[in-house]
Scaffold this active site. Structure first.
Site, short mmCIF file in Angstrom:
data_model
loop_
_atom_site.label_atom_id
_atom_site.label_comp_id
_atom_site.label_asym_id
_atom_site.label_seq_id
_atom_site.Cartn_x
_atom_site.Cartn_y
_atom_site.Cartn_z
N GLU A 164 -11.39 4.11 5.88
CA GLU A 164 -11.35 4.33 7.71
C GLU A 164 -12.61 3.29 8.43
O GLU A 164 -11.57 2.92 9.81
CB GLU A 164 -11.61 5.71 8.35
CG GLU A 164 -10.63 7.26 8.57
CD GLU A 164 -11.15 8.25 9.09
OE1 GLU A 164 -10.38 8.55 9.92
OE2 GLU A 164 -11.34 8.82 7.87
N HIS B 56 24.29 -13.31 23.08
CA HIS B 56 23.17 -13.22 23.68
C HIS B 56 23.61 -14.22 26.12
O HIS B 56 22.23 -13.50 26.60
CB HIS B 56 22.13 -14.60 23.52
CG HIS B 56 20.41 -14.71 23.93
ND1 HIS B 56 19.81 -13.65 23.02
CD2 HIS B 56 20.24 -15.87 24.63
CE1 HIS B 56 18.55 -14.19 24.02
NE2 HIS B 56 18.97 -15.29 24.67
N GLN C 163 1.05 -1.06 0.11
CA GLN C 163 -0.33 0.42 -0.42
C GLN C 163 0.77 1.40 0.02
O GLN C 163 1.42 1.70 -0.93
CB GLN C 163 -0.35 0.10 1.49
CG GLN C 163 -2.11 -1.21 1.19
CD GLN C 163 -3.40 -1.50 2.08
OE1 GLN C 163 -3.60 0.18 2.85
NE2 GLN C 163 -3.97 -1.95 2.15
N CYS C 164 1.13 1.66 0.80
CA CYS C 164 2.46 2.72 1.06
C CYS C 164 3.67 2.28 0.21
O CYS C 164 4.40 3.09 0.15
CB CYS C 164 2.40 3.15 2.16
SG CYS C 164 3.46 2.54 3.42
N GLY D 141 26.91 -10.09 16.00
CA GLY D 141 26.13 -9.17 15.64
C GLY D 141 25.74 -8.03 15.37
O GLY D 141 24.56 -7.58 14.91
N CYS E 12 4.69 -4.27 8.94
CA CYS E 12 3.42 -3.40 7.64
C CYS E 12 2.89 -2.62 9.09
O CYS E 12 1.91 -3.37 9.46
CB CYS E 12 3.35 -4.05 6.58
SG CYS E 12 1.56 -3.61 5.99
N GLN F 209 -7.70 -1.65 2.42
CA GLN F 209 -7.88 -0.34 3.17
C GLN F 209 -8.58 -1.32 4.55
O GLN F 209 -8.04 -0.70 5.38
CB GLN F 209 -8.97 0.15 2.65
CG GLN F 209 -7.91 1.50 1.57
CD GLN F 209 -6.90 2.44 2.61
OE1 GLN F 209 -6.97 3.33 3.29
NE2 GLN F 209 -5.67 2.18 2.13
N ASP G 34 15.41 -14.54 26.39
CA ASP G 34 14.87 -15.66 26.88
C ASP G 34 15.30 -17.11 26.73
O ASP G 34 14.88 -18.13 27.47
CB ASP G 34 13.54 -16.22 25.27
CG ASP G 34 12.25 -15.29 25.22
OD1 ASP G 34 12.05 -14.46 26.61
OD2 ASP G 34 11.97 -15.15 24.26
#
Length: 1343
Positions: free
Chosen positions: A1274, A367, A116-117, A276, A152, A1207, A376
């Protein structure tokens, strides 16, 4: 880059091209290098901390020892440039482009409406491309996992998954078509509702799906770059050579042997080891930490070892987490199950840890040693009795990875000179059991609110505890253990008494302060015992499996406490009305045409504001913002900043030649700051990095003033920005005297951050003469930008030219604010005479800007015993923040839309906008409707709960049904809303599913399902006609090509695509003849803001008008040669001096509202809809998943069903965020905590309903809009409240089973903490409750 002596050459490839950097800077990150140095702008900046995936690239490396090539996705915003020696980088430009050949990924994503955008699209492409390079026929699980690290804000993800599903060998044969081979209703595909629809028909058939997989080109592996042979040679040569890269401030050293690494660590004991950069990079970015020396151990073979011993696995510390996952996946099937319990537990945690990009960058050793509290894996390794193999120049040693190590106790820690070489992870034993648990705000790619790992070992053949380990993360600043508890439980039998004692002991031993960072204190305390209970049951079940005759079956009610939710790739169905068979094939109106920029989005060729190339002499601006929420500015000292390297000047209010902002808000604060984040001044420098660094040197002295932060504070201080707004009908007071019952209550809806993927950015270019200025800006309102810059500089608007090619998402957040940012940059450009580039990093963009208004409401409802509501009195408040912005309009919309779909004869709503010392809240998709309509559904459901009636019956009973008047006296025809409701009930099979859910809930004590159906009456547009006006300019060139200008901005909502469809339809020419130009104030002056769901239709009317004028002018020429070609007609018209340029104009829909009387024709028309959602909740943790959503919308005749459905879906998923997970947090001093994807969780792929079906009601008309369409931008957002109420339905079933039959209200967002604590049980009763006022909370309630 500045070159320093004794620095090695950095050699790597980008898109098949060799790059030699002789002056590599260790502080340079790949993203910046790609964009600024190589001009590859397809890779986007989204967050800068690896949390959104917009910057994803594929990195390929060659291992000279194994002779294998590894392809993996990576966040270029975290990847140090110096780490890429010998690597090949592929960006979206290298995958495919419009000049050579598209890759099938790019083609499918564009054609299936997966963009979309478009700002996130290159990252999506690269994540999928990386997967295909490793797995040409991936599973659907692999596809979903590949997108774990990609966000997104526009599409709702479903079309993206659909696009990529065609690559999977296991996908549905109808993938992408909107149908499913398992769905009988989908196979029928044609169900009509003419008998319900009051409007005339427009074609009989329905179309299913927006994607035709059979039309796609197959993947061509020859299109992929081969790994450069030269890099293989370099890898062989460089494995014996240490690399050193010297920057201005930092030296990067990459050794090749362990002893060399140890010598370097002895010499530079404070130097971090970076593999990393996922931990150190965040410290540098967020905390401003600087390291003079960085050691890069990734080329040391000893740190990559993987081998099996007689009693476990040894894994090198530099092993990436994705590699660890693959190793364990290979090892587990080869070993007896009893030996793999720890490994299986690690795999479980790895599935949800971060995104695929981070998993491919982060190392096991990094980590472990960073020891973040919510990490975790560390608790699992500690519970599994892992051993760390350490080395230093003084020798080697082993230390246990245990609770003491994770708590950073000095006696259990590494020394500064030591390095973790490898980790020994032992096999589990037969009588040993290990489990791990986590709960986050989002199931994937989110740090845990709380996590845990637990281990128990029994005396052989018994249930007597021999060893027990309990660890929790997310409780303190480090992982915490419970040694006292475990010591007391050793020697005990594994039974209910042990469970009860363990819960009591855990709560006594592990104390969580009521002021603890992160908040949610009672919830986190509850998880301590909830997790242990789940562990207790898992162990009992395992004992029963191992010794069937010795142990009884689990109590039936506890079976549902086992297991956590698994994510399944979402499936979708989309149904919409087919076009008239008589419509010419070249006529695009009514067809799901792909987004006009979709291909460019997918190839990275779409240009956004910050993609504009460098301009000669340009300067960068970074801003200094207030650190106080309300204070006088006593002094500003810029001397140290001016002396900083590369700094040119500092601009402030004193440099403004005209007005400082408008009557409500200032460009730069002058004598007073009114929120934390208020812009005080801007530093101009030769680079952004220098400007940003210099902002830290500006010294400001303040004198604090009184703070008002919450709605309650504002009410107490009578602090409002507007007068009270009110609508009223009937006789409220008398009605309350005649009803059977009255209930009163209140509810809260939290705010929401826009989180558009493209942050605010402006490029200002002053011209050489006449004070002319070009402004390139990401905005929904170029006219406002022009006006504000004009008054700020005291220059006429006709010399200020604003340009917006496209906007990377707006949602209302780029209506008013970009004008102030552009004005600040314009002041800088005016002062220096140089082009100025100003962009906000993600944390600043959130920090400085407001979002959706937090809402607090009180209701009083009078009703009869049958459920009929007779009287409603509402009092609503919104937290507007520090300035007026759009808050007056928002509170007016809150009031005008407060009844949603309900016909209440006696109704009153009053509303106020509160002024506080928070960022000024502004427009947001829905514009107050989601808050006020959710409140309406809350008080309707409260009536149903009070009477013990089904919610759907009470809703239906009180809905508008016939033509009538709204409370503000506008005529309303709600019949299509009733149709939507009935169709939704039928298509969702609501009543049968409710019966099935009731049966499920009877059989499952710890997991519950819920279902809810919600109606919607959404009003489109504004109550003033001038807001609806639009203009267009259409030019026909002599070659027959057409150029369209319109006053709307392309935000991703497909406005430009629809304008092309309108022009094609009206001029009767193919789309290929037409091009649309950027939004510019030059050809189209005085255009109104692109917002309110109406921009496509009003601009479409203007384009239609212009095209009809042109077609009318051409009519004599066409009549003369009716069989001629378009090009011939145009040439003939030109020779006859016919004007081939026309301005189109639409005056606007006639609307009005008189707030003195509370009456008017406030809106042009209404949009109707209904949605039904089914969820399942985990009563122990508060987690939930949405199983199915059926959404019916009255879109009338859609100009482009692909865009309109997109939309609707995108709005719905944004609504899921608003109502169930997105939560803004402020400190008691007014500082915002939630400033990026690490602390603020928008929905991801894992949040999409597993089955998501959209149905556009056929055979309906909207006579006042172009082609009988409706605005869909909307409306879909509020319908996500069906998920909210489905969760509440599940919670209600839980509470009822536990004997809690009271009416209860749940606030929004209905997140994991609120769900869990509402599911009251004996665990929540064990939790101590801290009395408000006896402690300082970490965060405050701003509602």
């Amino acid at each position: 880059m500045a070159c320093t002596p004794q620095s090695d050459e950095l050699i790597f490839f980008v898109n098949g091209r060799k790059v030699i950097e002789r002056c590599a800077d260790p502080e340079e990150l790949l993203l910046n290098y790609l964009r600024k140095c190589l001009r590859l702008t397809g890779t986007k900046y989204g967050c800068g901390i690896g949390g959104c995936g917009a910057c994803t690239v594929m990195v390929s490396t060659y291992d000279p020892d194994s002779k294998k090539i590894r392809h993996f996705p990576a966040n270029s915003c975290l990847l140090p440039l110096c780490s890429l020696h010998g690597a090949a980088v592929t960006t979206v430009e290298g995958v495919g482009n419009t000049k050579t050949k598209l890759h099938p990924i790019q083609e499918r994503l564009a054609k299936c409406h997966g963009s979309q955008c478009g700002f996130c699209t290159p990252g999506m492409v690269m994540s999928m491309y990386s997967l295909l390079r490793n797995h040409p026929e991936p599973t659907m699980e692999q596809i979903s996992a590949a997108l774990d690290g990609n966000l997104c804000r526009c599409t709702g993800y479903r079309p993206i998954i659909d696009s990529f599903s065609a690559f999977s060998s296991e996908s549905c044969p109808l993938a992408g078509s909107g149908k499913c081979c398992l769905d009988q209703e989908g196979m029928k595909g044609k169900e009509r509702e003419e008998d319900l629809a009051p409007e005339p028909k427009r074609g009989d058939g329905m179309c299913s799906g927006l994607c035709q997989p059979e039309d796609f080109q197959p993947r061509d592996p020859t299109q992929d770059y081969i790994f450069p042979p030269e890099l293989m040679r370099i890898a062989e040569e460089s494995k014996r050579r240490t690399l050193v890269f010297n920057g201005e401030r930092t030296t990067w050293i990459s050794p090749v042997a362990l002893q060399e690494l140890l010598s370097l660590k002895a010499k530079y004991s404070n130097a971090p080891l970076v593999v990393g950069n996922t931990s150190i990079g965040l410290d540098v970015k967020k905390l401003g930490v600087w390291y003079p020396v960085i050691l890069h151990p990734a080329r040391v073979p000893d740190l990559h070892v993987v081998y099996r011993t007689g009693n476990g696995l040894v894994i090198g510390a530099a092993t990436h987490l994705a590699e660890l996952r693959d190793i364990l996946l290979n090892v587990v099937p080869e070993l007896p199950a009893e030996k793999t319990k720890i490994y299986c537990t690690l795999l479980k945690q790895l599935r949800t840890l971060a995104g695929e990009q981070i998993r491919n960058l982060a190392s096991l050793g990094g980590h472990i040693v960073s020891r973040g509290s919510p990490w975790d894996l560390n608790p699992v390794l500690a519970a599994g009795k892992a051993i760390l193999n350490l080395a230093s120049t003084g020798g080697t040693r082993q230390i246990p990875l245990n609770g003491e190590f994770l708590a950073r106790l000095p006696e259990a820690d590494l020394s500064p000179e030591e390095v973790i070489v490898s980790v020994f992870i032992p096999f589990s034993k037969r009588d040993e059991f290990v489990s791990a648990f986590r709960q986050a705000e989002r199931r994937k790619n989110a740090l845990s609110v709380t996590n845990s790992a637990m281990q128990v070992r029994f005396q052989p053949g018994t249930d007597v505890i021999e060893d027990l380990t309990i660890l929790y993360g997310g409780i303190g600043c480090t992982t915490v253990s419970a040694p006292v508890t475990t010591q007391k439980l050793r020697g005990r039998k594994w039974n209910e008494q042990t469970l009860d004692d363990a819960c009591r002991l855990i709560l006594e031993e592990i104390q969580l302060s009521p002021s603890a960072v992160g908040g949610k204190v009672e919830y986190r305390r509850t998880l301590l015992v909830s997790f242990f209970f789940r562990f207790y049951l898992e162990v009992l079940q395992s004992l029963k499996y191992m010794y069937p005759s010795k142990y009884p079956d689990l109590p039936e009610e506890n079976w549902s406490a086992l297991g956590e939710f698994l994510d399944h790739p979402p499936r979708g169905m989309q149904e919409y009305q087919e076009i008239d068979p008589q419509q010419p094939p070249r006529d695009p109106v009514g067809r799901p045409i792909k987004h006009e920029s979709g291909i460019k989005h997918a190839t990275g060729e779409a240009v956004y504001t910050d993609d504009i190339g460098p301009i000669d002499g340009q300067l960068y601006m970074a801003v200094v913002t207030s650190t106080r929420a309300h204070a006088k500015i006593l002094s500003i000292d810029i001397s140290e900043a001016l002396a900083a390297p590369g700094v040119v000047t500092v601009v402030s209010a004193a440099d403004i030649p005209g007005k400082n902002g408008d009557e409500h808000e200032k460009v730069f604060a002058d004598d007073e700051v009114i929120y934390i984040g208020h812009i005080i001044c801007g530093v101009l420098a030769e680079t952004y990095e220098l400007a940003k660094e210099a902002t830290k040197k500006v010294k400001i002295e303040y004198e604090d003033l009184e703070l008002i932060l919450s709605i309650q504070d504002a009410i107490r201080h009578n602090s409002y920005l507007t007068e009270e707004k009110k609508i009223e009908q009937g006789d409220i007071e008398n009605a309350f005297q005649t009803v059977d019952r009255i209930i009163e209550g209140e509810n809260r809806v939290g705010g929401q951050i826009h989180f558009y993927m493209e942050t605010n950015r402006s490029v200002v270019i002053p011209r050489k003469e006449d004070n002319e200025m070009d402004i390139y800006v990401s905005t929904q309102d170029a006219t406002k930008v022009q006006e504000l810059v004009s008054t700020t500089l005291d220059i006429q608007s006709n010399r200020i030219w604003c340009h917006t090619t496209r906007v990377g998402g707006g949602f209302g957040g780029k209506c008013s604010k970009p004008a102030f940012f552009a004005a600040a940059a314009a002041v800088a450009a005016h002062k220096t005479g140089c082009p100025v580039r100003f962009f906000l990093e993600r944390d600043d963009d959130i920090f400085i800007n407001g979002g959706r208004h937090p809402f607090w409401g009180k209701y009083k409802v009078g009703f009869m015993n049958d459920g009929k509501i007779k009287a409603v009195d509402l009092e609503y408040y919104i937290n507007a923040g520090c300035t007026k912005d759009e808050s007056e309009l928002v509170i007016e919309w809150v009031v005008l839309k407060s009844f949603n779909a309900y016909d209440i004869p006696n109704f009153r709503c009053r509303g106020r906008a509160c002024k506080t010392n928070l960022p000024s809240n502004t427009s947001f998709r829905g514009f107050g409707f989601p808050q006020t309509a959710l409140s309406a559904e809350i008080w309707v459901s409260a009536v149903a709960d009070e009477l013990g009636l089904p919610h759907d019956k009470v809703r239906e009973m009180n809905m508008f049904k016939t033509v009538t008047l709204t409370p503000f006296k506008e005529e309303l025809d709600p019949r299509n809303m009733v149709v939507c409701w009935k169709v939704c009930l039928k298509r969702s099979d609501y009543y049968n599913r409710r019966k099935a859910i009731e049966e499920f809930n009877k059989q499952n004590y710890w997991k519950k399902k819920g279902i809810a159906i919600i109606p919607m009456l959404f009003s489109v547009g504004y109550y003033e006609t001038f807001y609806h006006q639009a203009a267009a300019l259409v030019n026909i060139y002599v070659d027959g090509s057409v150029l369209v200008h319109c006053g709307g901005s392309e935000l991703g909502q497909g406005l430009y695509t629809k304008m092309l469809q309108v022009a094609s339809h009206e001029l009767k020419i193919p789309l290929s003849y037409i091009h649309i130009f950027e939004r510019s104030t030059v050809p189209i002056p005085n255009a109104v803001v692109t917002a309110g769901s109406i921009s496509s239709e009003v601009n479409g009317k203007a384009v239609q008008n212009a095209c009809q004028i042109l077609r009318k002018r051409l009519q004599p020429v066409i009549k003369e040669n009716p069989e001629g070609k378009w090009e011939d007609w145009i040439k003939k018209a030109f020779k006859e001096s016919i004007n081939l340029s026309a301005t189109g104009y639409f005056k606007g829909y006639p609307t009005n509202m008189d707030w003195k009387t509370g009456e008017g024709h406030a809106f042009p028309y209404f949009v109707f809809g209904a949605s039904c959602s089914e969820v399942e909740i985990d009563c122990l943790t508060g987690d939930h998943k949405t199983l199915q959503t059926d959404l019916v919308m009255d879109a009338c005749y859609s100009i482009n069903p692909g865009i309109d459905i997109g939309q609707i879906e995108g709005g719905f998923i944004q609504g899921i965020g608003l109502f169930t997970q997105e939560e803004i947090k402020f400190s008691p001093e007014g500082e915002q905590y939630t400033r990026g994807p690490d602390t603020y969780k928008i929905p991801a792929v894992c949040d999409v309903p597993e089955l998501f079906r959209i149905y556009l009601l056929p055979n309906t008309r909207n006579p006042i809009a172009i082609y009988s369409s409706k605005g869909m931008g909307e409306a879909g957002l509020f319908l996500a409240s069906s998920v909210f109420f489905a969760i509440k339905d599940a919670v209600a079933a839980t509470r009822k089973e536990r004997g809690l039959n009271d009416v209860f209200i749940l606030d929004s967002p209905l997140n994991v903490a609120r769900i869990r604590m509402a599911c009251a049980d004996h665990f929540t009763e064990m939790i101590p409750v801290d009395e408000p006022g006896t402690y300082k909370p970490w965060a405050i309630d701003i509602n």
